[in-house]
Design an enzyme around this catalytic site. Structure first.
Site, PDB file in Angstrom:
ATOM      1  N   GLU A 140      46.517  46.571  37.956  1.00 14.64           N
ATOM      2  CA  GLU A 140      47.507  45.942  38.842  1.00 14.64           C
ATOM      3  C   GLU A 140      48.153  44.720  38.196  1.00 14.64           C
ATOM      4  O   GLU A 140      49.301  44.405  38.478  1.00 14.64           O
ATOM      5  CB  GLU A 140      46.860  45.573  40.191  1.00 14.64           C
ATOM      6  CG  GLU A 140      45.711  44.586  40.068  1.00 14.64           C
ATOM      7  CD  GLU A 140      45.120  44.165  41.423  1.00 14.64           C
ATOM      8  OE1 GLU A 140      45.597  44.613  42.461  1.00 14.64           O
ATOM      9  OE2 GLU A 140      44.164  43.374  41.410  1.00 14.64           O
ATOM     10  N   GLU A 169      38.031  43.320  44.897  1.00  7.78           N
ATOM     11  CA  GLU A 169      37.722  41.888  45.092  1.00  7.78           C
ATOM     12  C   GLU A 169      36.290  41.707  45.621  1.00  7.78           C
ATOM     13  O   GLU A 169      36.026  40.872  46.463  1.00  7.78           O
ATOM     14  CB  GLU A 169      38.721  41.206  46.045  1.00  7.78           C
ATOM     15  CG  GLU A 169      40.120  41.161  45.548  1.00  7.78           C
ATOM     16  CD  GLU A 169      40.886  42.454  45.761  1.00  7.78           C
ATOM     17  OE1 GLU A 169      41.574  42.881  44.834  1.00  7.78           O
ATOM     18  OE2 GLU A 169      40.780  43.031  46.856  1.00  7.78           O
TER      19      GLU A 169
HETATM   20  C1  NOJ Z   1      44.221  44.102  45.669  1.00  8.45           C
HETATM   21  C2  NOJ Z   1      43.713  45.401  45.168  1.00  8.45           C
HETATM   22  O1  NOJ Z   1      43.023  45.239  43.945  1.00  8.45           O
HETATM   23  C3  NOJ Z   1      44.893  46.311  45.040  1.00  8.45           C
HETATM   24  O2  NOJ Z   1      44.519  47.543  44.447  1.00  8.45           O
HETATM   25  C4  NOJ Z   1      45.516  46.529  46.398  1.00  8.45           C
HETATM   26  O3  NOJ Z   1      46.674  47.304  46.268  1.00  8.45           O
HETATM   27  C5  NOJ Z   1      45.901  45.196  47.029  1.00  8.45           C
HETATM   28  N1  NOJ Z   1      44.811  44.300  46.989  1.00  8.45           N
HETATM   29  C6  NOJ Z   1      46.323  45.372  48.483  1.00  8.45           C
HETATM   30  O4  NOJ Z   1      45.221  45.762  49.247  1.00  8.45           O
HETATM   31 CA    CA Z   2      42.399  43.067  42.805  1.00 10.24          CA
END
Ligand code: NOJ
Ligand code: CA
Length: 688
Positions: free
Chosen positions: A480, A456
């Site tokens: 994800e 992010e």
């Molecule tokens: C968003 C991230 O992109 C992901 O990889 C992570 O598991 C979650 N945030 C929790 O930190």
């Molecule tokens: Ca993310």
């Protein structure tokens, strides 16, 4: 009277156009010409490619909060010219040696009625594009309220644009849009444009430091203007004394893959400021991670808690057995219980949950040669993080951690920064305060010999050259999104990323999902939605191809260990593939349709530096690719270890069907392979 002034106006316009000064500089191969002018007494630039207009005269300038604007009554004057042709080495990367070959021109735009008001623009013209930046004299404290830089693309009615929305709720995590150029709204960069002639253009920026990230805002037919992410006070950028902006870059090629094969953004960044960086290590990792995204484990405490000492040791043993360098563990520290996205202020970066013993796991890792990979999720609580950052880094360093993944999950303009008066402000991910935070994070980490993988984060602008411990970022929709808590990424997502997001730099996409039949995640604290199709839109071969196509010096094998154990033959490719390369060549493809990339491994640790790898990925259409193997070394023979889709492979009904075959090849051979819809191809050319 009115018409008299009108006529006078036209005459003045004609005179100023006639007397306009044009000053040009061409690329070393002369195909690109960049011109500054003061036509209409405006500060302007334009670009020609192969003798035709590519960027029509486009404005330069600024407006400020409490100072006269710098946008008209200019005259232009040449200040200096310079040429450069040298090579430099990346400590790690997709290409070890990079040529930096350009012609430079610096001009000064001075206001006709006030010689004290001026700015300079430095342009560098390479064979594959241009970069230019403003260099501003000391004007005390200024707050920029608009950067007027325009990109007026010629022949706009014959151009298609590929882009994601800028300054929106999900930061950079959007699906790419393919629209007519004249239907763009507010777009992030890299912003990619394809012409009917085959010419491809990507607008982006390099060296985004102490400034706001630039999005592009559509004005009218072909004309885009810089739109900087605002600060919470409504201004764009605060500056004091002389300064320069990031480079505005325009990469230009005859075909889509030329964009991938360009290194102008890295060339425009400053050289390594960290000195010896032998403590920065590319590599491969697994993690207690996917289990949380699919709802098998939780980040927070409770019976499903993922980050336990026992599980970490088990994962470390698996990593050691299969040659991985590290194990990422998320959810080991306090702060995850309840709505962790909203609770950014309660994250601790030093206190573990009682069932996680950092000393025990790292001591175990040391014995078997596996590192713990640290995690700092901030949920956008920047000040909360900055207060604890050094103690968090010190803890990790003490336990032998080398890499930290950071995270900033929070929506839109929602990064929480306490200002100098103690007031909580809400900032965009690409605003100046956030840009400064990300760099501060990486610079501070370097003091502890730690490397950073930012999720992010603001987009990449090549800063890995200056800070080689900034290994990767996410800054796009990664794997994800296929975990169940969202609609999955569509089939064309990777062939889109390759020609857009990936132009910016390495992405921690986290490839390698081997089991597509998981249940819907429901404890991630994220939007779960309905139970429609929620799994990777992919064949198994495509998951392997991602390791070659999507460059990152750190690659995750994202799935659960048991899912790799169930498919050892396919897993072999992930075990073999390196993450640090001597050379990269994007060979074929079209934006959003398909991409074929070949890379030669770098001689390093267990890699002998002789093997080549190839990855190809298609969109929702099956296609046969024909790839001459003339990138292979002369006089050498290779065993091609091919992992490909079969004629029966069907990403919906039969996604795991894969042929693994071995063939002897040389550079005289050609590979003809059919990729299934949403499929891919992965090849290791093992030198014989
Ligand atoms: C968003 C991230 O992109 C992901 O990889 C992570 O598991 C979650 N945030 C929790 O930190
Ligand atoms: Ca993310």
């Amino acid at each position: 009277m009115r018409s008299f002034f009108h006529v006078m106006g036209l005459i003045c316009f004609a005179i100023s156009s006639v007397h306009a000064t044009h000053i040009s500089v061409s690329s070393p191969d002369k195909r690109i010409t960049f011109t500054f002018s003061d036509a209409n007494q405006e500060a302007q630039y334009s670009v020609e490619y192969h003798g035709s207009d590519l960027i029509l005269p486009s404005k330069l300038g600024f407006t400020f909060e409490q100072a006269q604007p710098l946008y008209h009554h200019f005259k232009v004057e040449e200040i200096s010219r310079h040429s450069n042709d040298d090579k430099w080495k990346q400590p790690w990367g997709e290409q070890r040696i990079i040529r930096n070959h350009y012609n430079e021109l610096v001009v000064k735009f001075t206001q006709i009625n006030d010689a004290n008001r001026h700015f300079s623009v430095r342009a560098r013209v390479f064979d594959d594009g241009v970069g230019f930046r403003y260099e501003m004299p000391d004007a005390g404290d200024v707050a920029i309220t608009r950067e007027l830089t325009q990109f007026h693309l010629a022949d706009s009615q014959r151009a298609t644009a590929y882009w994601i929305p800028g300054q929106s709720q999900q930061r950079y995590e959007y699906l790419y849009r393919e629209t007519a150029l004249n239907e763009v709204g507010l777009a992030h960069t890299p912003f990619t444009v394809k012409y009917e002639t085959g010419t491809h253009v990507a607008i982006h920026e390099a060296a985004l430091v102490d400034y706001a990230g630039m999005s592009l805002h559509f004005l009218e037919r072909g004309k885009l203007e810089a739109k900087l992410a605002p600060r919470s006070d409504g201004t764009l950028v605060h500056k004091s004394g002389s300064f320069h902006t990031p480079w505005r870059t325009i990469t230009i090629g005859n075909e889509a893959v030329d964009l991938i094969n360009s290194y102008i953004a890295l060339n425009l960044n400053e050289p390594n400021k960290l000195g010896e960086v032998d403590w920065v290590n590319p590599g491969k990792y697994i993690g207690i991670w996917w289990g949380m995204h699919i709802g098998k484990f939780s980040w927070g405490a409770g019976e499903k808690h993922g980050a336990t000492t026992e599980r970490t040791i088990r994962y470390m043993n698996f990593a050691a057995k299969h040659g991985f360098d590290g194990v990422l563990v998320e959810g080991w520290n306090e702060g995850w219980d309840g709505n962790w996205i909203a609770n950014s202020e309660i994250f601790s970066f030093t206190k573990s949950y009682p069932d996680f013993d950092i000393k025990k796991v790292t001591e175990h890792g040391k014995k078997i040669g596996v590192k713990l990979i640290g995690h700092h999720e901030t949920s956008g609580g920047i000040t909360n993080y900055e207060k604890q950052m050094e103690s968090g880094f010190a803890l990790y360093q003490k336990h032998g951690v080398e890499q930290i993944k950071t995270g900033y999950v929070s929506y839109g303009q929602n990064l929480k920064v306490v200002d100098e008066n103690g007031v909580m402000r809400y900032e965009f991910t690409d605003s100046q305060p956030a840009v400064n935070h990300f760099i501060n994070n990486v610079k501070t980490a370097a003091k502890y010999q730690l490397s950073i993988n930012t999720h992010e984060s603001v987009k990449d602008t090549g800063l890995r050259r200056t800070y080689p411990n900034w290994l990767a970022r996410e800054s796009a929709r990664g794997q994800e999104y296929n975990a169940g808590w969202s609609k999955p990424n569509p089939a064309e997502h990777i062939p889109m990323l390759a020609y857009t997001r990936m132009l910016a730099g390495p992405m921690d996409f986290t490839p390698g999902i081997f089991n597509f039949n998981y249940t819907l995640g429901n404890n991630s604290g994220m939007d779960v939605g309905t139970k429609e199709l929620r799994r990777p839109i992919s064949t198994l071969s495509k998951q392997l191809a991602e390791y070659v196509v999507l460059y990152s010096p750190i690659q995750m094998a994202a799935d659960l260990p048991e899912n790799y154990e169930a498919k050892p033959a396919a897993f072999q490719f992930i075990k073999d593939v390196p993450t640090d390369w001597e050379e990269t060549r994007a060979l074929q493809g079209e934006v959003g349709d398909f991409v074929v990339v070949a890379r030669k491994e770098k001689k390093h640790r267990s890699y002998n530096g002789r093997d080549w790898y190839l990855g190809a990925i298609t969109n929702g259409e099956a296609r046969t690719i024909t790839v001459p193997l003339d990138f292979l070394e002369k006089g050498m023979a290779y065993e091609a270890q091919i992992y490909r889709d079969t004629h029966q492979t069907d990403w919906r009904k039969n996604p795991y069907a894969m042929i693994i075959e071995k063939k002897k090849v040389t550079r005289a051979d050609t590979l003809n392979v059919r990729l299934a819809a949403a499929g891919g191809l992965a090849v290791r050319f093992k030198a014989l």
